[in-house]
Design a protein around this motif. Structure first.
Motif, short mmCIF file in Angstrom:
data_model
loop_
_atom_site.label_atom_id
_atom_site.label_comp_id
_atom_site.label_asym_id
_atom_site.label_seq_id
_atom_site.Cartn_x
_atom_site.Cartn_y
_atom_site.Cartn_z
N THR A 1 6.57 -13.54 -4.58
CA THR A 1 7.53 -12.65 -3.92
C THR A 1 8.08 -11.57 -4.86
N GLU A 2 7.80 -11.72 -6.16
CA GLU A 2 8.19 -10.66 -7.10
C GLU A 2 7.17 -9.51 -7.05
N TYR A 3 5.93 -9.87 -6.66
CA TYR A 3 4.83 -8.89 -6.81
C TYR A 3 4.34 -8.33 -5.48
N TYR A 4 3.83 -9.20 -4.64
CA TYR A 4 3.15 -8.81 -3.40
C TYR A 4 1.94 -7.90 -3.66
N ASN A 5 1.39 -8.00 -4.86
CA ASN A 5 0.19 -7.22 -5.15
C ASN A 5 -0.70 -8.05 -6.08
N PRO A 6 -2.02 -7.79 -6.03
CA PRO A 6 -2.93 -8.65 -6.80
C PRO A 6 -2.90 -8.39 -8.30
N TYR A 7 -2.18 -7.34 -8.72
CA TYR A 7 -2.16 -7.02 -10.16
C TYR A 7 -1.04 -7.75 -10.91
N GLY A 8 -0.17 -8.41 -10.15
CA GLY A 8 0.93 -9.11 -10.82
C GLY A 8 1.95 -8.14 -11.37
N GLU A 9 2.06 -6.97 -10.78
CA GLU A 9 3.09 -6.01 -11.20
C GLU A 9 4.31 -6.19 -10.31
N LYS A 10 5.46 -5.95 -10.88
CA LYS A 10 6.67 -6.09 -10.08
C LYS A 10 6.57 -5.15 -8.87
N ASN A 11 6.87 -5.72 -7.70
CA ASN A 11 6.70 -4.93 -6.48
C ASN A 11 7.56 -3.66 -6.53
N SER A 12 6.92 -2.54 -6.28
CA SER A 12 7.68 -1.32 -6.17
C SER A 12 7.95 -1.09 -4.70
N ASP A 13 9.23 -1.02 -4.34
CA ASP A 13 9.47 -0.78 -2.91
C ASP A 13 9.36 0.72 -2.60
N ASN A 14 9.01 1.49 -3.62
CA ASN A 14 8.75 2.93 -3.51
C ASN A 14 10.00 3.77 -3.27
N THR A 15 11.19 3.16 -3.45
CA THR A 15 12.44 3.93 -3.28
C THR A 15 12.50 5.08 -4.27
N ILE B 1 6.62 3.45 2.51
CA ILE B 1 7.31 2.22 2.92
C ILE B 1 7.31 1.25 1.75
N ASP B 2 8.10 0.22 1.89
CA ASP B 2 8.01 -0.88 0.91
C ASP B 2 6.77 -1.67 1.29
N GLU B 3 5.66 -1.26 0.75
CA GLU B 3 4.42 -1.87 1.22
C GLU B 3 4.05 -3.12 0.41
N HIS B 4 3.49 -4.07 1.13
CA HIS B 4 2.89 -5.23 0.47
C HIS B 4 1.38 -5.02 0.53
N CYS B 5 0.66 -5.77 -0.28
CA CYS B 5 -0.79 -5.56 -0.36
C CYS B 5 -1.42 -5.47 1.04
N CYS B 6 -2.39 -4.58 1.21
CA CYS B 6 -3.05 -4.45 2.52
C CYS B 6 -3.87 -5.70 2.83
N CYS B 7 -4.11 -6.51 1.81
CA CYS B 7 -4.83 -7.79 1.90
C CYS B 7 -6.32 -7.68 1.66
N SER B 8 -6.81 -6.51 1.34
CA SER B 8 -8.25 -6.38 1.11
C SER B 8 -8.75 -7.43 0.11
N PRO B 9 -8.14 -7.55 -1.09
CA PRO B 9 -8.71 -8.50 -2.07
C PRO B 9 -8.70 -9.94 -1.58
N ILE B 10 -7.65 -10.32 -0.86
CA ILE B 10 -7.61 -11.74 -0.46
C ILE B 10 -8.50 -11.99 0.76
N ILE B 11 -8.64 -10.99 1.61
CA ILE B 11 -9.57 -11.18 2.73
C ILE B 11 -10.99 -11.26 2.19
N ARG B 12 -11.33 -10.33 1.31
CA ARG B 12 -12.70 -10.28 0.75
C ARG B 12 -13.04 -11.58 0.03
N THR B 13 -12.02 -12.25 -0.52
CA THR B 13 -12.31 -13.49 -1.25
C THR B 13 -12.00 -14.73 -0.41
N GLY B 14 -11.79 -14.53 0.88
CA GLY B 14 -11.65 -15.67 1.79
C GLY B 14 -10.31 -16.38 1.73
N GLN B 15 -9.34 -15.78 1.04
CA GLN B 15 -8.04 -16.47 0.89
C GLN B 15 -7.08 -15.94 1.94
#
Ligand SMILES: Cc1cc2nc3c(=O)[nH]c(=O)nc-3n(C[C@H](O)[C@H](O)[C@H](O)COP(=O)(O)OP(=O)(O)OC[C@H]3O[C@@H](n4cnc5c(N)ncnc54)[C@H](O)[C@@H]3O)c2cc1C
Ligand code: SF4
Ligand code: SF4
Lengths: 457, 395
Positions: B130-144, B191-205
């Motif tokens: 919940t700190e990241y919401y991205n596959p790179y492990g970077e702190k989530n930027s809510d883009n504010t 928006i405060d975007e979370h990952c579009c899910c491409s990497p986790i869909i592509r890897t079946g997760q």
């Protein structure tokens, strides 16, 4: 057999990445796309050079482990599935096109070159030349095809592909490298003789005599224009007559016949599919006229072809797998029997009866090889790979068809193990004796694809 | 594999009913004219096992109970950048469309059976954090911050969906896109975007996918947007195809930036006033090319740039060689992944180009990595980045 030790030694030859005894690889190499049951494989190996290949053969010979050479593995008749375990030698890393000779018109290639690779290379770099390739998928190897007396769209005119071999480099079962054909004497791989012709020993012997590392095959001029002329014949009895009339003209490049109950519009006819070639459209038009006349005189009707169908047949090689897999079950296998022309009508009639007996939609076809010298007759059986009973049914139909072909004086081509035994039963005992003694001389340890062409004495 | 199907391939088609249709004929290994092996996985490993046919036969073997999941099988299933060359070249209709889907569903089954490889697991772990919401492990930027910097409204007609790679690894591309949208006077926001899910869909997760999609869709709806624009081929494919497959309820239109650029050029609203005097070759990202069939728009845009000489690589459009980054291969097989890009750069060299362009931050990253590692001497750039370098006028 100490499998770990063997694996380590094989790794020393080709490196860790190109030999495997992992269950997933063995599972894949234990089966082929035909109807045969899977049989266990111990190792799969992929050599890159003739030296590596030679070392594999020497090791197998010392350890008395069976070797099964494999090209595309697409014969459908289980010929690259080991019968007695051992090492499948997947040749596809030996994929160099070594020389294209535009004068003597041959291609010298390594044994792993695929038909797709050679075709595309020539299209790109030598657009005036065409290779003899089968209507098999492009991942079939040229070597695997010529080594089984393959045939294709140039065969009516120039003969079967085995006859187009100019020369071979072979690793014999003891590890010796032997050159056969003009290349044994000359730097040119242009001809098979005039010396005692030993090349035949390696054709349709299914890898039992050695592993081919290089092959020189003939290339042919590519015509500027090609057209397909369809005819419809009602009665299979008229087949010999029409084929004789067509070949008399000397104008056909390829001649195929087809008789199938599906799709519905094909039912009830024998389709005559003849190809004409020429240097100009006028020449083609004139050939088409000749063929219309021939068809008329031979009780056949000329069929104007919609572009959709015409284009399918003008693709070279044809995408044969689509028709073969008409049931969409991922499986088909056929008996391809070499037959004398006079027996073709009966073969069609009785072939259709066998299909019906096994509740398979009749799908029959043939191709002329060198005029009417030889006809390859296809009795094709489509099955559902997900249904083991259906596969067994196809195997039974294939076996009965092999018997029919032999009864009619024909010979099943690239026959699976059971078919090989049927052929051997009928074979002149002294032929068998000669074959076996040559085999024992070359391969006393019987490491080369044992189980194939096994003569019971 | 038993159990219920996680994804049905279409309304009527369950993947388990068709997987056995693979004939193992191998058309899928090649380019259209058989000029080369074009399945990166087969070309690397060379065992039949690693061809599409090999994969499908293993998958069928598992369904039929002839073999059981193990790490080796999982490795085969994962060693594929989901490039879609097989989908393009398999000749069996009503089957070929589903090849990549089948591989992805098999990955989901691997996950379910506990055989997801460790490296790919990290993708999910970081994305779910919940700190990241991205596959790179970077702190989530809510883009504010970005919204402030670019003076973006709370609600707008468009949402620029930046995507994790652009936001956390290719910020230059992101900023070039933001500047372009501003210049074009597009009414957009972030928006405060979370990952579009491409990497986790592509890897079946796929476990959290619905939550992520719902979150993003809600954000977009809150922003009052009717149009989504993204500069990432992976996000584009995922939003356009996968979100719907996963049952997302949205009716906004989805655009790639290149489509907007093309539209502005067509309407004569975008004028490129300076020249770009370079020989450029364009790399088709798999997610935009074979996956959605967008080949000509990027070429048309390139060709409108004054001074540019656009040259084609031997394998282009449907035949393009993959960059090797997709399908979890970049994280799972980092060395091989860059080797795949190296092959692309060698092909690019043959064209005489000094610049290789793409419209996918993930391709850009991998091609740049190979460019650096193998000292290939290219400028690797995204189309929007070189538009950013030029003197353009948009009205
Ligand atoms: C849809 C379809 C259509 C087909 N159409 C045709 C056609 O029109 N004409 C035709 O001729 N065939 C056809 N075939 C049959 C077959 O696919 C081809 O003949 C094919 O070319 C065989 O080549 P391969 O590389 O797959 O051989 P493989 O199956 O790999 O090998 C064939 C045999 O040769 C041996 N062998 C292979 N390489 C070597 C080597 N280097 N040294 C020693 N022995 C070796 C193998 O052990 C085996 O016994 C068709 C098949 C299919 C599936
Ligand atoms: S995926 Fe299609 S082209 Fe590839 S082996 Fe299977 S059936 Fe043939
Ligand atoms: S998606 Fe690409 S890498 Fe994967 S099996 Fe298909 S062709 Fe090969």
């Amino acid at each position: 057999m100490d499998k770990n030790k063997i694996l380590r030694n094989l790794e020393k030859i080709v490196g860790k990445d190109f030999v495997s005894n992992k269950p997933e690889d063995l599972y894949i190499y234990s089966q082929d796309p035909g109807a045969s049951l899977s049989r266990p494989t111990d190792f799969v190996i992929m050599p890159k050079t003739v030296e590596e290949l030679q070392n594999i053969v020497k090791l197998a010979n010392a350890e008395k482990i069976p070797l099964v050479p494999m090209g595309g593995g697409l014969t459908l008749s289980g010929l690259v599935i080991p019968v007695k375990g051992g090492i499948v030698v997947d040749m596809k890393r030996m994929n160099k096109i070594i020389e294209i000779n535009e004068y003597s018109k041959y291609a010298l290639i390594e044994a792993g070159v695929t038909t797709g690779q050679l075709l595309s290379y020539l299209n790109e770099s030598y657009p005036n030349l065409q290779p003899p390739v089968p209507d098999a998928p492009p991942s079939a190897t040229v070597a695997g095809n010529v080594l089984i007396h393959g045939s294709g769209y140039l065969s009516q005119k120039y003969g079967d592909h085995g006859a187009m071999i100019n020369g071979l480099e072979v690793v014999l079962p003891n590890g010796d490298i032997c050159k056969l054909g003009s290349c044994s004497i000359s730097p040119f791989w242009f001809a098979r003789g005039p010396i005692p012709d030993l090349i035949g020993l390696f054709i349709s012997s299914f890898g039992t005599m050695g592993i081919i590392s290089k092959v020189s095959i003939q290339l042919f001029d590519k015509p500027k224009f090609r057209e397909v002329v369809f005819g419809l014949l009602k009665d299979p009895k008229d087949i010999p007559n029409i084929l004789l009339k067509i070949t008399e003209t000397g104008l056909a490049e390829d001649v195929i016949l087809g008789m199938q109950d599906k799709p519905d519009w094909m039912k009830g006819y024998v389709f005559v599919i003849a190809y004409v070639t020429g240097e100009s459209q006028e020449e083609i038009d004139s050939h088409i006229k000749t063929f219309k006349r021939v068809y008329r005189k031979a009780n056949a009707r000329y069929m104007k072809t919609p572009d959709r169908i015409r284009n399918v047949y003008l693709e070279k090689p044809i995408f044969a797998a689509a028709a073969a897999d008409y049931r969409k079950g991922g499986g088909f296998e056929y008996v391809g029997a070499n037959m004398p022309l006079e027996k073709i009508p009966e073969a069609y009639k009785r072939g259709a009866e066998i299909s019906k007996k096994y509740r398979i939609v009749p799908t029959l076809g043939s191709r002329l090889i060198g005029g009417t010298h030889n006809i390859v007759m296809f009795f094709s059986y489509s099955f559902n790979r997900a249904d083991t009973k259906d596969m067994e049914n196809a195997r039974n139909a294939l076996h009965e068809t092999n018997k029919l072909a032999l009864e009619l004086g024909g010979i099943p081509w690239k026959a699976e193990l059971a078919g090989q035994q049927l052929i051997l039963e009928k074979m002149d005992p002294n032929y068998k004796k000669l074959f076996n003694s040559i085999r024992n001389t070359l391969d006393p340890n019987r490491i080369m694809n044992p189980g194939n062409w096994e003569v019971n004495q | 594999m038993g159990g219920e199907s996680i994804i049905t391939l279409s309304e009527k088609q369950d993947w388990r009913d068709i997987v056995h249709r693979c004939f193992r004929c191998g058309y899928c290994k090649f380019t259209l004219e058989y000029s080369d092996f074009n399945c990166p996985s087969y070309k690397k490993y060379q065992f039949e096992t690693y061809s599409t046919g090999g994969r499908l036969w293993l998958i069928y073997g598992i369904i039929s109970g002839e073999i059981q999941w193990n790490e080796g099988i999982a490795n085969v299933i994962y060693a594929c950048p989901t490039c879609g060359n097989c989908t393009e070249n398999c000749r069996f209709e009503k089957f070929n469309d589903f090849l990549v889907d089948i591989i992805e569903v098999a990955r989901a089954e691997a996950v379910k059976n506990g055989f997801c490889p460790e490296k790919q697991k990290a993708l999910l772990k970081r994305t779910e954090n919940t700190e990241y919401y991205n596959p790179y492990g970077e702190k989530n930027s809510d883009n504010t911050e970005l919204k402030k910097k670019y003076n973006l409204p709370g609600k707008a007609e468009w949402v620029y969906f930046i995507g994790c790679t652009s936001n956390y690894r290719q910020q230059n591309l992101r900023d070039a896109t933001l500047r372009f949208l501003k210049k074009a006077k597009i009414d957009f926001t972030l928006i405060d975007e979370h990952c579009c899910c491409s990497p986790i869909i592509r890897t079946g997760q796929i476990k959290p996918v619905n939550d992520f999609i719902n979150y993003n869709v809600a954000q977009i709806k809150n922003a009052g947007a009717t149009k989504i624009i993204t500069s990432c081929a992976g996000c584009y494919r995922t939003i356009k195809k996968d979100w719907l497959k996963f049952g997302a309820d949205y009716d906004f239109e989805v655009f790639h930036t290149v489509e907007l650029v093309k539209q502005l050029l067509d309407e004569d609203r975008l004028k490129i006033k300076s020249e770009y005097k370079n020989t450029v070759t364009y790399h088709d990202p798999c997610h935009l090319g074979r996956h959605v069939g967008m080949y000509e728009i990027p070429r048309e845009v390139h060709n409108k740039i004054p001074g540019i000489k656009l040259v084609e690589m031997r394998r282009n459009r449907e035949n393009a060689w993959c960059c090797g980054a997709g399908g979890g291969v970049k994280i799972g097989y980092p060395e091989w992944s860059v080797e795949v890009s190296q092959e692309r750069l060698i092909e690019a060299k043959e064209t005489g180009a000094s610049v290789i362009s793409s419209i996918c931050p993930f391709c850009r990253t991998n091609l740049s990595d190979a460019n650096e590692k193998y000292n290939m001497g290219f400028e690797v750039i995204d189309l929007i980045e070189f538009l950013d370098q030029l003197d353009i006028e948009i009205n």
